[in-house]
Design a protein around this motif. Sequence first.
Motif, PDB file in Angstrom:
ATOM      1  N   THR A 160       1.080  -1.143  -0.335  1.00 43.20           N
ATOM      2  CA  THR A 160       0.009   0.000  -0.059  1.00 43.20           C
ATOM      3  C   THR A 160       0.885   1.703   0.144  1.00 43.20           C
ATOM      4  OG1 THR A 160      -1.705  -1.177   1.246  1.00 43.20           O
ATOM      5  CG2 THR A 160      -1.446   1.106   1.168  1.00 43.20           C
ATOM      6  N   GLY A 205       8.058  -4.343   4.355  1.00 43.21           N
ATOM      7  CA  GLY A 205       8.563  -3.393   5.087  1.00 43.21           C
ATOM      8  C   GLY A 205       8.326  -2.011   4.815  1.00 43.21           C
ATOM      9  N   LEU A 206       8.496  -1.206   5.384  1.00 46.79           N
ATOM     10  CA  LEU A 206       8.709   0.252   4.770  1.00 46.79           C
ATOM     11  C   LEU A 206       9.284   0.828   3.776  1.00 46.79           C
ATOM     12  CD1 LEU A 206       6.513   2.743   6.077  1.00 46.79           C
ATOM     13  CD2 LEU A 206       8.541   3.814   6.345  1.00 46.79           C
ATOM     14  N   VAL A 215       4.421   0.753   2.036  1.00 50.29           N
ATOM     15  CA  VAL A 215       4.553  -0.460   3.364  1.00 50.29           C
ATOM     16  C   VAL A 215       4.287  -1.735   2.339  1.00 50.29           C
ATOM     17  CG1 VAL A 215       2.452  -0.103   4.196  1.00 50.29           C
ATOM     18  CG2 VAL A 215       4.767  -1.063   5.900  1.00 50.29           C
ATOM     19  N   SER A 216       4.685  -3.243   2.671  1.00 46.77           N
ATOM     20  CA  SER A 216       3.901  -4.303   2.391  1.00 46.77           C
ATOM     21  C   SER A 216       4.477  -5.145   3.728  1.00 46.77           C
ATOM     22  CB  SER A 216       4.713  -4.481   1.346  1.00 46.77           C
ATOM     23  OG  SER A 216       5.373  -5.325   1.511  1.00 46.77           O
ATOM     24  N   ARG A 217       4.227  -6.322   4.352  1.00 44.70           N
ATOM     25  CA  ARG A 217       4.592  -7.256   5.664  1.00 44.70           C
ATOM     26  C   ARG A 217       5.835  -7.965   5.414  1.00 44.70           C
ATOM     27  NH1 ARG A 217       0.524 -10.012   7.761  1.00 44.70           N
ATOM     28  NH2 ARG A 217       1.822 -11.297   8.648  1.00 44.70           N
ATOM     29  N   GLN A 255      10.959   3.781   0.655  1.00 44.76           N
ATOM     30  CA  GLN A 255      10.296   4.882   0.165  1.00 44.76           C
ATOM     31  C   GLN A 255      11.568   4.959  -1.007  1.00 44.76           C
ATOM     32  OE1 GLN A 255      11.587   7.661   3.506  1.00 44.76           O
ATOM     33  NE2 GLN A 255       9.555   8.267   3.577  1.00 44.76           N
TER      34      GLN A 255
END
Lengths: 411, 488
Positions: free
Chosen positions: A85, A103-104, A98-100, A106
């Motif tokens: 997302t 992670g976050l 972010v995704s499981r 950029q």
Amino acid sequence: MTHVQAIVVGGGPAGLAAALRLREKGIEDILILERETLAGGILRQCIHDGFGLTRFGESLSGPEYAQRFIDRVAQEGIRCVADTTVLDISSDKTVTAVSRKRGLMQFQADAVLLTMGCRERTRGALAVPGTRPSGIYTAGVAQNYINLQNIMVGRETVIMGSGDIGLIMARRLTLEGAHVKGVYEVLPYPSGLPRNIEQCLNDYGIPLYLSHTVTEIRGRERLESVVVAQCDERFEPIAGTEEEIPCDTLILSVGLIPENELSLAAGVALDARTRGAFVDEHCQTNVPGVFAAGNVLHVHDLVDFVSLEAEQMAESAAEYLNAGSLPACCLEVKAGADIGHVIPQRISGTRDFTLSLRVRKPMRNVTLVLAQKDRTVKRVRLRKALPAEMIQLTVRKADLCEDADLEVYVE
Amino acid sequence: MRDYDVLVIGGGVVGSAVARELTRYRLKIGVLERESDVCTQTSGRNTGMLHAGFLYKPGTLKAKCAVEGNGEFDRVAKELDVPFRRTGKLIVGFTEEHRRRLLAMIERGRENGVPGMELIDRARMDEIDPSAGGNFAVFCPTSGILDPFLYTIALAENAVHNGADYHLYTNVTGAARLDDGRIVLNTNRGEFSARWVVNSAGLNSAVISEMLGIPGYRIQPIKGEYFVLDKKAGVFAKIPVYPAPTERNTFDTHATPTVDGNVLVGPNSFPVEDGEDYSVSRSGMNGLQESGAKMFRHMKREYYIRTFAGARPKRVDPQTGEIQDFLIERRDEVPGVINLVGIESPGLTSALPIARRAVRLIEEKERLIPNDAFDPVRRGIRRFHEASVSEKRQLVAENPDYGEIICRCETVTRAEILAAIHNPLGVTTVNGIKVRTRASMGRCQGGYCEMRITAMIREELGKAAEDVRLTNGRSFMFTGAVKGGEQA
């Protein structure tokens, strides 16, 4: 922070088509960010046919239509990161997601292609009076439950609004053994396409009530009934015409809204008429290097046109990436008499472009006029013009001058 | 029969505050809540104001409890991890009559012990909040806004943490007395008994009072309708804006920012027969559009995301109909009953002060032994949305469920939904997840997340689709599988 040439936000029909065209135009470093586990967007739950007639000359289901693009994206080796997302896009084109699994993340992108699609208007936005029981679903949510989760939302159904998804769901619910008591449309004409009125309502004997709306919702736990009434030309219910209809399910198909929260975060200016971005003939927003196409830009009637628009956007984005900028677009395209909106809102006057528009009301045997000052650019005779149908026409640079705004109106 | 030292009827903010305060003592406490959750009625259907206490007649319980509750709330919010902001409040006027009433209000505030109220001009108003309507205003610095759902839930969870039992879906239908004086409560879920029964039944407090042996009270529900506006409107709303009080010393429609950044416009106010009819009316909405625009200059259709209604259970004189103060009583002729009747606005602000008074009434009759294990601290669900970028990175690294966004509009993650599904009170409804996490409270109203949340409820709690409930009672969401299909 990872650098990416082009980030495509959303792997639905617009995003997939855009990514493919970017690759065709020689852009190597492309990343599609998709929030669902599988790409395809809303088409995944559109299991009915009728997609692709324009583009492929055959009638496909939604998943079939999407799969043609998904397969090609895979063949081309374009990266599509699913279950991811996007949380934020900044005006300097930093994309935070972010995704499981990852992670976050950029990314710093040279170009961002906005293809997030649209969402459904809700009961709350309309402030429909009454209680708030269970059993009230927007058409797309009901479609998700029935087509993707195999669960039924109800039995005795009323449909508010005659948008295409509502019409599709009237047929779908009927096929699943539910009883659709009627479709109530506040406008004096249907919002959905004529073919859907025919194939989804008339073929199944489902009545369509024009100039009618739901004026009250009743039931404290599960929905028990709705009150419907006839409406005047100002869409106000006419006293004395109310009728209570027992039902356990209300499906709302009352409009789609381009989903532009991320666009706003990026500083993209929105047009109050389309609720999508202001764009020029390159599908570029007011933020350089940020482009938009498909339902996030304006709500389309057919997915074929979404794909087409996204491809045109991608061509411009590729040009932007290769050349560093695009020709300035200083001329305004103005929606005149009986025109609801136009896309693009700005043009250069030096290139061919595709004009998309919707009319405000159903009309027959009218002439659509494009004019610059007192000079007619183009006249198009239309046997019929319906708000439900998007009108597209190609405008040639040879017909345009470079020093006057373009006005579009119905004569 | 399940036996307790104290049974609390009604798990709203007052009942839950009573239960929580009672857990400070070594007592076996049960809370009987009729609904699916603790904040489905009056406690969850209000403006979420922490009142300052300037509106109420000096010397009344409403005045005393509001001022007391307001003063301690920074500590309470911290202890219970409740979203709260001390925003202050503007009470605005347009006419000379309004000015007169506002000055009288400052005077009353002073008498009640409300600090810092002052009359300010338009220039000062523009500094505080340019979107507020009105020509002049009273600024009251101590007013605040809180999340009424989470405050009620926090009190209840802290009570459970300290040993209280919550019985949801448990409707008290009758009461009897045993030979030893204990009170037996009949419910749809069997019998319960206790030495003490606290009536905090809100809209039903007069009915329960009579059941417990104290007839003669009358509750007049005063209904109010609201609009909830998008956070896009919320950026303009800095502070609650109320109109000057009416002749009857009540407030008409106001505009209040919420702790989460939305705006509430409402309530209107009118008496109803049935306090639990939470429908909103077309005429009410039309009225709010007009009156709301006077308080908030950005009251626009495009910002509507939801409407709701609530009812204030006002205790009125059965003969004259005149509105009365909170009632907090224990009667010697009806031993074992603590009666809390007519707890309406400012009940949210007053919940803990009322609870302490209720506990004191018990303490006057029996020695209460302190519970040394009592822990006043409750931690809420950690919100991804409120974390900084680096904190977010950390959260996902530690728990991948924080990396899966379930509610797009409010950026609520799977980790938060899971925590809400496994909440300490055992609430299993879709609405229960909503009020605990804000999932589906945004502008798409569940268009994206509802299907994910219902799937998670089914998976986590092993429910069939037809057993998923939106909120109370028979609010089922699904009728079963599609033809020849298996539920996915």
